[in-house]
Write a protein that holds these residues in place. Structure first.
Motif, PDB file in Angstrom:
ATOM      1  N   GLY A   1      -2.206  -2.442  11.190  1.00 24.15           N
ATOM      2  CA  GLY A   1      -1.479  -3.535  11.809  1.00 24.15           C
ATOM      3  C   GLY A   1      -1.092  -4.624  10.834  1.00 24.15           C
ATOM      4  N   ALA A   2      -0.147  -5.446  11.277  1.00 27.20           N
ATOM      5  CA  ALA A   2       0.243  -6.655  10.572  1.00 27.20           C
ATOM      6  C   ALA A   2      -0.479  -7.833  11.204  1.00 27.20           C
ATOM      7  N   VAL A   3      -0.822  -8.814  10.378  1.00 29.89           N
ATOM      8  CA  VAL A   3      -1.542  -9.986  10.862  1.00 29.89           C
ATOM      9  C   VAL A   3      -0.814 -11.242  10.415  1.00 29.89           C
ATOM     10  N   ALA A   4      -1.128 -12.353  11.074  1.00 29.92           N
ATOM     11  CA  ALA A   4      -0.523 -13.635  10.737  1.00 29.92           C
ATOM     12  C   ALA A   4      -1.468 -14.410   9.831  1.00 29.92           C
TER      13      ALA A   4
ATOM     14  N   THR B   1      -2.494  -3.859   6.882  1.00 26.08           N
ATOM     15  CA  THR B   1      -1.601  -3.337   5.850  1.00 26.08           C
ATOM     16  C   THR B   1      -0.321  -4.143   5.703  1.00 26.08           C
ATOM     17  N   ASP B   2      -0.145  -5.182   6.539  1.00 25.65           N
ATOM     18  CA  ASP B   2       1.142  -5.860   6.554  1.00 25.65           C
ATOM     19  C   ASP B   2       0.964  -7.305   7.029  1.00 25.65           C
ATOM     20  N   HIS B   3       2.014  -8.084   6.868  1.00 25.21           N
ATOM     21  CA  HIS B   3       2.041  -9.467   7.334  1.00 25.21           C
ATOM     22  C   HIS B   3       3.129  -9.610   8.389  1.00 25.21           C
ATOM     23  N   GLY B   4       2.809 -10.274   9.484  1.00 21.67           N
ATOM     24  CA  GLY B   4       3.805 -10.476  10.526  1.00 21.67           C
ATOM     25  C   GLY B   4       3.218 -11.211  11.707  1.00 21.67           C
ATOM     26  N   GLN B   5       4.082 -11.820  12.491  1.00 23.55           N
ATOM     27  CA  GLN B   5       3.638 -12.563  13.666  1.00 23.55           C
ATOM     28  C   GLN B   5       4.642 -12.372  14.781  1.00 23.55           C
ATOM     29  N   GLY B   6       4.122 -12.116  15.987  1.00 21.00           N
ATOM     30  CA  GLY B   6       4.977 -11.966  17.146  1.00 21.00           C
ATOM     31  C   GLY B   6       4.943 -13.216  18.004  1.00 21.00           C
ATOM     32  N   ASP B   7       4.885 -13.043  19.303  1.00 22.11           N
ATOM     33  CA  ASP B   7       4.880 -14.140  20.265  1.00 22.11           C
ATOM     34  C   ASP B   7       3.474 -14.736  20.355  1.00 22.11           C
ATOM     35  N   ASN B   8       3.188 -15.690  19.434  1.00 23.98           N
ATOM     36  CA  ASN B   8       1.857 -16.307  19.375  1.00 23.98           C
ATOM     37  C   ASN B   8       0.747 -15.262  19.239  1.00 23.98           C
TER      38      ASN B   8
ATOM     39  N   PHE C   1       0.807  -1.224   0.000  1.00 22.82           N
ATOM     40  CA  PHE C   1       0.000   0.000   0.000  1.00 22.82           C
ATOM     41  C   PHE C   1       0.839   1.273   0.000  1.00 22.82           C
ATOM     42  N   GLY C   2       2.112   1.200   0.327  1.00 20.62           N
ATOM     43  CA  GLY C   2       2.959   2.387   0.349  1.00 20.62           C
ATOM     44  C   GLY C   2       2.511   3.383   1.399  1.00 20.62           C
ATOM     45  N   GLU C   3       2.540   4.666   1.052  1.00 19.03           N
ATOM     46  CA  GLU C   3       2.162   5.721   2.000  1.00 19.03           C
ATOM     47  C   GLU C   3       0.720   5.581   2.465  1.00 19.03           C
ATOM     48  N   PHE C   4      -0.139   5.020   1.613  1.00 18.73           N
ATOM     49  CA  PHE C   4      -1.526   4.743   2.015  1.00 18.73           C
ATOM     50  C   PHE C   4      -1.538   3.875   3.265  1.00 18.73           C
ATOM     51  N   GLY C   5      -0.647   2.898   3.323  1.00 16.68           N
ATOM     52  CA  GLY C   5      -0.588   2.002   4.465  1.00 16.68           C
ATOM     53  C   GLY C   5      -0.004   2.641   5.708  1.00 16.68           C
TER      54      GLY C   5
END
Length: 247
Positions: free
Chosen positions: A61-64, A97-104, A48-52
């Protein structure tokens, strides 16, 4: 080409009025990422660039697993933490806006979004926890005053390579396919999901582009067709207004 003649008819058929979201909450965990301005990041996996970075006031946020190989890009969720002594009952609406996963975790929120989970003046105390228990549910995205837009990605090269990102997608529908009309062979040709919310095609059709995309939701899958939605002299980095919205 069988393109839709009436946007108003299309919207009535495909997108009945949304009821208030009464889906059950799902239990999970969330954390946050640091950024100098507490907003999103322009380098998110959705493209999404600057839109994101700025959309939804930076409550992103990023989600798994909710990323769904990019199909989940642009979806909105109500997220609230389960510590009533620290957090509000309503929580915050987060846009993916993103993909990512933290501590469960299922969510890694912008610092601004994470802080809005808390009662007034308790955001610092909440953020000190780092990872918190939450519950979430899908809700409608809303963009008052904005139509659905098709942005030509900055990596596009006229006229040999076209990549697009679909912005300001309201409602709760997922876009699962995008196709362009090939006038020379009288058929629809699918664009490739390059990554996240970015769709691309080498050697795209010449002239104003007729486009259709497939949306999925509770009522199954439907195609939405748009005539001349991207002009023949399209330019990288420019967003083109579709003059319609999904509801």
């Amino acid at each position: 080409m069988g393109l839709v003649l009436s946007f108003s008819f299309l919207l009535m058929v495909l997108f009945p009025a949304l009821s208030t979201s009464e889906d059950p909450f799902i239990c999970s965990r969330a954390t946050y990422y640091g950024s100098p301005d507490c907003l999103g990041t322009p380098s998110g996996a959705c493209g999404f660039g600057e839109f994101g970075r700025n959309i939804n006031g930076g409550d992103v946020g990023a989600v798994a697993k909710l990323y769904k190989n990019g199909t989940g890009c642009g979806a909105c969720y109500q997220v609230r933490c389960t510590q009533p002594q620290l957090c509000t009952e309503d929580g915050v609406k987060i846009l993916v806006t993103d993909h990512g996963q933290g501590d469960n975790t299922d969510f890694i929120l912008s610092a601004r979004g994470f802080g809005k989970l808390a009662h007034p003046n308790m955001d610092i105390e909440l953020m000190a926890h780092g990872v918190i228990d939450i519950e979430y549910r899908r809700v409608s995205c809303q963009y008052p005053g904005y139509n659905l837009m098709f942005k030509v990605h900055e990596n596009s090269r006229f006229p040999d390579y076209l990549a697009i990102v679909i912005l300001y997608q309201a409602g709760q529908k997922d876009i699962t396919a995008v196709e362009l009309w090939q006038e020379d062979c009288q058929q629809w040709t699918g664009m490739r999901r390059a990554y996240g919310g970015v769709w691309d095609m080498a050697n795209p059709p010449k002239g104003p582009l007729n486009l259709r995309f497939q949306v999925s939701g509770d009522n199954g899958q439907k195609w939405v067709q748009l005539r001349n939605v991207i002009p023949s002299n399209w330019k990288a980095g420019v967003a083109y207004d579709s003059a319609m919205q999904l509801f």
